[in-house]
Design an enzyme around this catalytic site. Structure first.
Site, PDB file in Angstrom:
ATOM      1  N   LYS A 111      -7.250 -10.672   8.732  1.00  0.00           N
ATOM      2  CA  LYS A 111      -6.211  -9.907   9.436  1.00  0.00           C
ATOM      3  C   LYS A 111      -6.752  -9.206  10.667  1.00  0.00           C
ATOM      4  O   LYS A 111      -6.079  -8.383  11.255  1.00  0.00           O
ATOM      5  CB  LYS A 111      -5.589  -8.894   8.483  1.00  0.00           C
ATOM      6  CG  LYS A 111      -4.783  -9.522   7.376  1.00  0.00           C
ATOM      7  CD  LYS A 111      -3.708  -8.557   6.879  1.00  0.00           C
ATOM      8  CE  LYS A 111      -3.176  -8.964   5.531  1.00  0.00           C
ATOM      9  NZ  LYS A 111      -4.144  -8.617   4.453  1.00  0.00           N
ATOM     10  N   MET A 151       0.828  -1.212   0.000  1.00  0.00           N
ATOM     11  CA  MET A 151       0.000   0.000   0.000  1.00  0.00           C
ATOM     12  C   MET A 151       0.863   1.264   0.000  1.00  0.00           C
ATOM     13  O   MET A 151       0.565   2.229  -0.702  1.00  0.00           O
ATOM     14  CB  MET A 151      -0.927   0.013   1.224  1.00  0.00           C
ATOM     15  CG  MET A 151      -1.966  -1.060   1.213  1.00  0.00           C
ATOM     16  SD  MET A 151      -3.170  -0.836  -0.103  1.00  0.00           S
ATOM     17  CE  MET A 151      -4.266   0.378   0.621  1.00  0.00           C
ATOM     18  N   GLY A 152       1.940   1.262   0.780  1.00  0.00           N
ATOM     19  CA  GLY A 152       2.821   2.424   0.858  1.00  0.00           C
ATOM     20  C   GLY A 152       3.430   2.741  -0.505  1.00  0.00           C
ATOM     21  O   GLY A 152       3.522   3.905  -0.907  1.00  0.00           O
ATOM     22  N   ARG A 206     -15.620 -17.765   8.192  1.00  0.00           N
ATOM     23  CA  ARG A 206     -14.179 -17.879   7.891  1.00  0.00           C
ATOM     24  C   ARG A 206     -13.501 -18.788   8.916  1.00  0.00           C
ATOM     25  O   ARG A 206     -12.672 -19.620   8.564  1.00  0.00           O
ATOM     26  CB  ARG A 206     -13.505 -16.500   7.912  1.00  0.00           C
ATOM     27  CG  ARG A 206     -13.883 -15.628   6.741  1.00  0.00           C
ATOM     28  CD  ARG A 206     -12.861 -14.513   6.562  1.00  0.00           C
ATOM     29  NE  ARG A 206     -13.338 -13.531   5.606  1.00  0.00           N
ATOM     30  CZ  ARG A 206     -12.629 -12.501   5.169  1.00  0.00           C
ATOM     31  NH1 ARG A 206     -11.403 -12.313   5.627  1.00  0.00           N
ATOM     32  NH2 ARG A 206     -13.120 -11.657   4.306  1.00  0.00           N
ATOM     33  N   LYS A 243     -13.637   2.702   8.715  1.00  0.00           N
ATOM     34  CA  LYS A 243     -12.926   1.740   7.849  1.00  0.00           C
ATOM     35  C   LYS A 243     -13.148   0.311   8.353  1.00  0.00           C
ATOM     36  O   LYS A 243     -13.295  -0.636   7.558  1.00  0.00           O
ATOM     37  CB  LYS A 243     -11.428   2.071   7.809  1.00  0.00           C
ATOM     38  CG  LYS A 243     -10.579   1.016   7.084  1.00  0.00           C
ATOM     39  CD  LYS A 243     -10.929   0.932   5.606  1.00  0.00           C
ATOM     40  CE  LYS A 243     -10.496  -0.246   4.806  1.00  0.00           C
ATOM     41  NZ  LYS A 243      -9.513  -1.149   5.099  1.00  0.00           N
ATOM     42  N   SER A 300      -9.057   2.405   1.774  1.00  0.00           N
ATOM     43  CA  SER A 300      -9.548   1.176   1.155  1.00  0.00           C
ATOM     44  C   SER A 300      -9.330   1.195  -0.350  1.00  0.00           C
ATOM     45  O   SER A 300      -9.413   2.235  -0.985  1.00  0.00           O
ATOM     46  CB  SER A 300     -11.040   0.991   1.417  1.00  0.00           C
ATOM     47  OG  SER A 300     -11.498  -0.129   0.692  1.00  0.00           O
ATOM     48  N   GLY A 301      -9.073   0.026  -0.876  1.00  0.00           N
ATOM     49  CA  GLY A 301      -8.959  -0.085  -2.334  1.00  0.00           C
ATOM     50  C   GLY A 301      -7.883  -1.053  -2.754  1.00  0.00           C
ATOM     51  O   GLY A 301      -7.693  -1.297  -3.952  1.00  0.00           O
ATOM     52  N   GLU A 329     -17.594  -5.625   3.999  1.00  0.00           N
ATOM     53  CA  GLU A 329     -16.821  -6.359   2.964  1.00  0.00           C
ATOM     54  C   GLU A 329     -16.840  -7.872   3.239  1.00  0.00           C
ATOM     55  O   GLU A 329     -17.068  -8.676   2.334  1.00  0.00           O
ATOM     56  CB  GLU A 329     -15.395  -5.807   2.993  1.00  0.00           C
ATOM     57  CG  GLU A 329     -14.357  -6.519   2.153  1.00  0.00           C
ATOM     58  CD  GLU A 329     -12.946  -5.971   2.437  1.00  0.00           C
ATOM     59  OE1 GLU A 329     -12.714  -4.771   2.197  1.00  0.00           O
ATOM     60  OE2 GLU A 329     -12.083  -6.732   2.911  1.00  0.00           O
ATOM     61  N   HIS A 335     -16.411  -0.743   7.235  1.00  0.00           N
ATOM     62  CA  HIS A 335     -16.275  -1.038   5.798  1.00  0.00           C
ATOM     63  C   HIS A 335     -15.831  -2.486   5.621  1.00  0.00           C
ATOM     64  O   HIS A 335     -16.382  -3.241   4.820  1.00  0.00           O
ATOM     65  CB  HIS A 335     -15.252  -0.074   5.178  1.00  0.00           C
ATOM     66  CG  HIS A 335     -14.779  -0.453   3.803  1.00  0.00           C
ATOM     67  ND1 HIS A 335     -13.869  -1.472   3.589  1.00  0.00           N
ATOM     68  CD2 HIS A 335     -15.103   0.017   2.580  1.00  0.00           C
ATOM     69  CE1 HIS A 335     -13.650  -1.603   2.298  1.00  0.00           C
ATOM     70  NE2 HIS A 335     -14.380  -0.712   1.661  1.00  0.00           N
ATOM     71  N   ASN A 336     -14.837  -2.870   6.389  1.00  0.00           N
ATOM     72  CA  ASN A 336     -14.329  -4.240   6.261  1.00  0.00           C
ATOM     73  C   ASN A 336     -15.347  -5.270   6.726  1.00  0.00           C
ATOM     74  O   ASN A 336     -15.437  -6.357   6.158  1.00  0.00           O
ATOM     75  CB  ASN A 336     -13.013  -4.393   7.031  1.00  0.00           C
ATOM     76  CG  ASN A 336     -11.854  -3.791   6.260  1.00  0.00           C
ATOM     77  OD1 ASN A 336     -12.050  -2.886   5.460  1.00  0.00           O
ATOM     78  ND2 ASN A 336     -10.652  -4.287   6.484  1.00  0.00           N
TER      79      ASN A 336
HETATM   80  C1  6PG Z   1      -9.578  -2.632   1.703  1.00  0.00           C
HETATM   81  C2  6PG Z   1      -9.422  -3.973   2.332  1.00  0.00           C
HETATM   82  C3  6PG Z   1      -8.068  -4.059   2.942  1.00  0.00           C
HETATM   83  C4  6PG Z   1      -7.577  -5.463   3.191  1.00  0.00           C
HETATM   84  C5  6PG Z   1      -8.156  -6.091   4.398  1.00  0.00           C
HETATM   85  C6  6PG Z   1      -8.473  -7.537   4.209  1.00  0.00           C
HETATM   86  O1  6PG Z   1     -10.536  -1.981   2.072  1.00  0.00           O
HETATM   87  O2  6PG Z   1      -8.755  -2.263   0.879  1.00  0.00           O
HETATM   88  O3  6PG Z   1     -10.386  -4.180   3.300  1.00  0.00           O
HETATM   89  O4  6PG Z   1      -8.078  -3.227   4.048  1.00  0.00           O
HETATM   90  O5  6PG Z   1      -7.777  -6.231   2.080  1.00  0.00           O
HETATM   91  O6  6PG Z   1      -7.170  -5.971   5.367  1.00  0.00           O
HETATM   92  O7  6PG Z   1      -8.753  -8.039   5.416  1.00  0.00           O
HETATM   93  P1  6PG Z   1      -8.697  -9.555   5.757  1.00  0.00           P
HETATM   94  O8  6PG Z   1      -7.295 -10.019   5.518  1.00  0.00           O
HETATM   95  O9  6PG Z   1      -9.101  -9.577   7.179  1.00  0.00           O
HETATM   96  O10 6PG Z   1      -9.661 -10.235   4.832  1.00  0.00           O
END
Ligand code: 6PG
Length: 625
Positions: free
Chosen positions: A424, A175-176, A451, A350, A295-296, A357, A353-354
């Site tokens: 994660k 990401m960085g 999961r 965020k 995110s992205g 997701e 958001h996850n």
């Molecule tokens: C995002 C994702 C990103 C990452 C997560 C995945 O918004 O870009 O959510 O943050 O892919 O860390 O999380 P898991 O490894 O818990 O699925």
């Protein structure tokens, strides 16, 4: 990118001389604020009468317009006493983030001495004293001692403006790296840092810089002090490191080299409670801290992520131009980045958001499982999902179609991927947050537990033998599966936004749900056509499940979710999130639930008391059962 450079200080501090020299050195226009006074002010001053705030107002507005106009073309140097913060606020209206303040500072005696040395310059000491009396020391200004030689002062200013990078990026993981390239592509001067670990991480920053031409002007470091010193003050450093202990140790490593007013931006998936703690910890050291959800994924970070910043609003204003410029744009061209709220609210949002997701991913996995049980191949499933796009398109639907089509040799790649889903931790935290806030975020918990269940691979194999299933006989149409999927997605988004609402109330964050939906319409993983719909729905109703258009949609979709879930259960197909979505709505839409039995049980064994339906006062009763 130059800023508008305001050089300020009391009369006689030498600002006009320095301003002119800086303008020559940087080749940008110079304006002496005194030349812009209206005649009435000139008359007053020439009669030795000090200006009041009312006299100054129009003049300051004129200078602000001048700064704005020059900024459109390039930049400029403006000298102006700007002694009070309120004057500086007027001067920097709408351009706060592009203004660089330089304060030429000296003592009363030093200034008097300088004035007396000058020919044709007389100033009554009482007038000078009145300037010192109203002087409010600026924060976030580069303060320079007037006893230095003019060339030294100019060197300090130009080194700070010209040579130093505007923005620092700490940590060149996936990401960085993408965010650095994004920043550089947007024309920002940046410094990048990655640690040096012999044999593991060597010359990461330098190699990365050399491999990307947009990073030609970037400065690459593996030494923290040099990295920090390469940045203009107040420094803006974005941390893109692993959440948790690494973030804390990086902050500790940076602190000795930071100055008051510097801003650290944590762009990792940090726990929102830790963000609040870090904010308080750094506040005591006069270092600002902003927690930013990004995110992205890798591609989003490069081409434009969705950015969710939280923290102090004024501090956010300092980093806003950078974050907004690198963010994705929504359909109207607005950045998918908005100030979320105080403290860890950006990271909280965020995290949710996850959570959303996780559920969106799980629902697609369940749809895949149902269609697979209907004997469809991955290609056929991809074609079915593609046909759903006009009704319920999303980024996750798109990538699932692409994933299903990917072949390795004769077989599809999905058939070769081990069915153990990792995580994660953010889904974990979201589930904990729903419990802590007393909010039924059932789908998020279910998706997380699905999961975890997947991880019990060996036990699942054994259970599969013990509880061998009969062949599935699903009596479902593709349209019913699609409608069930849409139903569950609506419940998922209801729960996600409800969780944000509850957190907003509990933590007294003033969150704008519609704006959050808006910044989730592009750049992020949960972008979808439904999210676009939610922008207007959330303007009218926080609890989306109460909104008429959502009620109408759920009513139409309900027969399908009931049928799909019933079929899954009868055929022993695990569809936990689909199942939970309809169970949740069944419970939510029950006016008289069975919780009276729970209350009676609690009172029976623990004298926990209960309220009565025949007593509207809400009084609590205990029965000797
Ligand atoms: C995002 C994702 C990103 C990452 C997560 C995945 O918004 O870009 O959510 O943050 O892919 O860390 O999380 P898991 O490894 O818990 O699925």
């Amino acid at each position: 990118m130059y800023n508008v450079i305001f050089i300020m200080g009391v009369s006689g501090c030498g600002k006009s001389t320095i301003g002119q020299l800086v303008s020559e050195r940087l080749k940008i226009p110079f304006f002496d604020g005194d030349d812009f006074h209206p005649q009435s002010n000139v008359d007053k001053m020439s009669n030795g009468i000090a200006l009041n705030d009312e006299d100054r107002y129009g003049w300051l507005v004129t200078l602000n317009k001048l700064a704005n106009a020059n900024l459109e073309m390039n930049s400029c140097v403006i000298v102006c006493s700007a002694l009070k913060q309120s004057y500086r606020d007027i001067l920097s209206t709408d351009i706060q983030n592009q203004v660089k303040w330089i304060h030429l500072a000296g003592s009363f005696d030093q200034i008097v001495e300088r004035i007396n040395k000058r020919e044709n310059h007389y100033m009554h000491s009482s007038l000078l004293q009145s300037q010192f009396d109203i002087l409010e020391e600026p924060q976030n200004a580069l303060e320079i001692d007037i006893t230095l030689k003019p060339e030294e002062i100019v060197a300090i200013i130009t080194a700070n403006i010209e040579m130093k990078s505007e923005f620092g990026l700490f940590g060149l993981g996936v990401m960085g790296k993408s965010l650095s390239r994004n920043l550089a592509q947007k024309g920002f001067t940046i410094s990048i840092f990655n640690r040096e670990v012999s044999g593991i991480e060597e010359d990461v920053a330098v190699n990365f810089k050399n491999n990307h031409k947009e990073l030609a002007t970037a400065k690459a470091f593996s030494d923290i002090e040099a990295f920090v010193n390469s940045l203009q003050t107040p420094r803006k450093i974005m941390l893109m490191v692993n959440a948790g202990k690494t973030t804390d140790s990086v902050i500790e490593d940076l602190i000795p080299f930071l100055s008051e007013g510097d801003v650290l931006i944590d762009g990792g998936n940090s726990n929102y409670l830790h963000t609040k703690e870090r904010y308080e910890y750094l506040k005591a050291k006069k270092i600002h801290f902003i927690g930013v959800g990004v995110s992205g994924g890798e591609e989003g970070a490069l081409k434009g992520p969705s950015i969710m910043p939280g923290g102090n609003k004024e501090v956010y204003n300092l980093v806003q131009p950078y974050l907004e410029k690198i963010a994705a744009n929504d359909a109207k061209g607005l950045p998918c980045c908005t100030y979320v709220g105080e403290e860890g609210s950006g990271h909280f949002v965020k995290m949710v958001h996850n959570g959303i997701e996780y559920v969106e991913m799980q629902l697609l996995a369940e749809v895949y499982s149902i269609l697979k049980n209907m004997e469809k191949t991955p290609d056929e499933i991809a074609a079915i999902l593609e046909s759903w796009q006009p009704y319920c398109n999303s980024y996750l639907l798109e990538i699932t179609i692409a994933i299903l089509r990917k072949k390795e040799g004769e077989d599809w790649l999905v058939n070769k991927i081990v069915d153990k889903a990792g995580n994660k931790g953010t889904g974990n935290w979201t589930t904990i947050a729903t419990a802590q806030l007393g909010m039924p975020g059932t789908l998020i918990a279910t998706a997380l537990f699905a999961r975890f269940t997947s991880f019990y691979k060996e036990e699942r194999i054994e259970a599969n033998i013990n509880f061998r299933k009969e062949d599935s006989k699903l009596e479902l149409s593709i349209q019913e599966v699609q409608e069930a999927y849409q139903f569950a997605r609506i419940v998922n988004h209801y729960q996600g936004f409800k969780l944000i609402t509850e957190a907003g109330k509990a933590y007294k964050w003033h969150l704008n749900l519609s704006e959050i939906a808006r910044i989730w319409t592009n750049g992020c993983i949960i972008r979808s056509d439904f999210m676009v719909e939610l922008i207007s729905i959330l303007k009218e109703e926080d609890t989306i499940i109460k909104h008429k258009s959502i009620v109408d949609q759920l009513k139409i979709l309900k027969p399908s979710i009931k049928k799909v879930v019933a079929n899954c259960i009868l055929n022993e197909i695990a569809a936990p999130c689909l199942t939970d979505s309809v169970s949740f709505l069944n419970g939510y839409a029950t006016a008289n639930s069975s919780a009276n039995i729970i209350q009676a049980q609690r009172d029976y064994f623990g004298a926990h008391t209960y309220q009565r339906t025949d007593d509207a006062t809400g009084k609590f009763y205990h029965t000797n059962w």
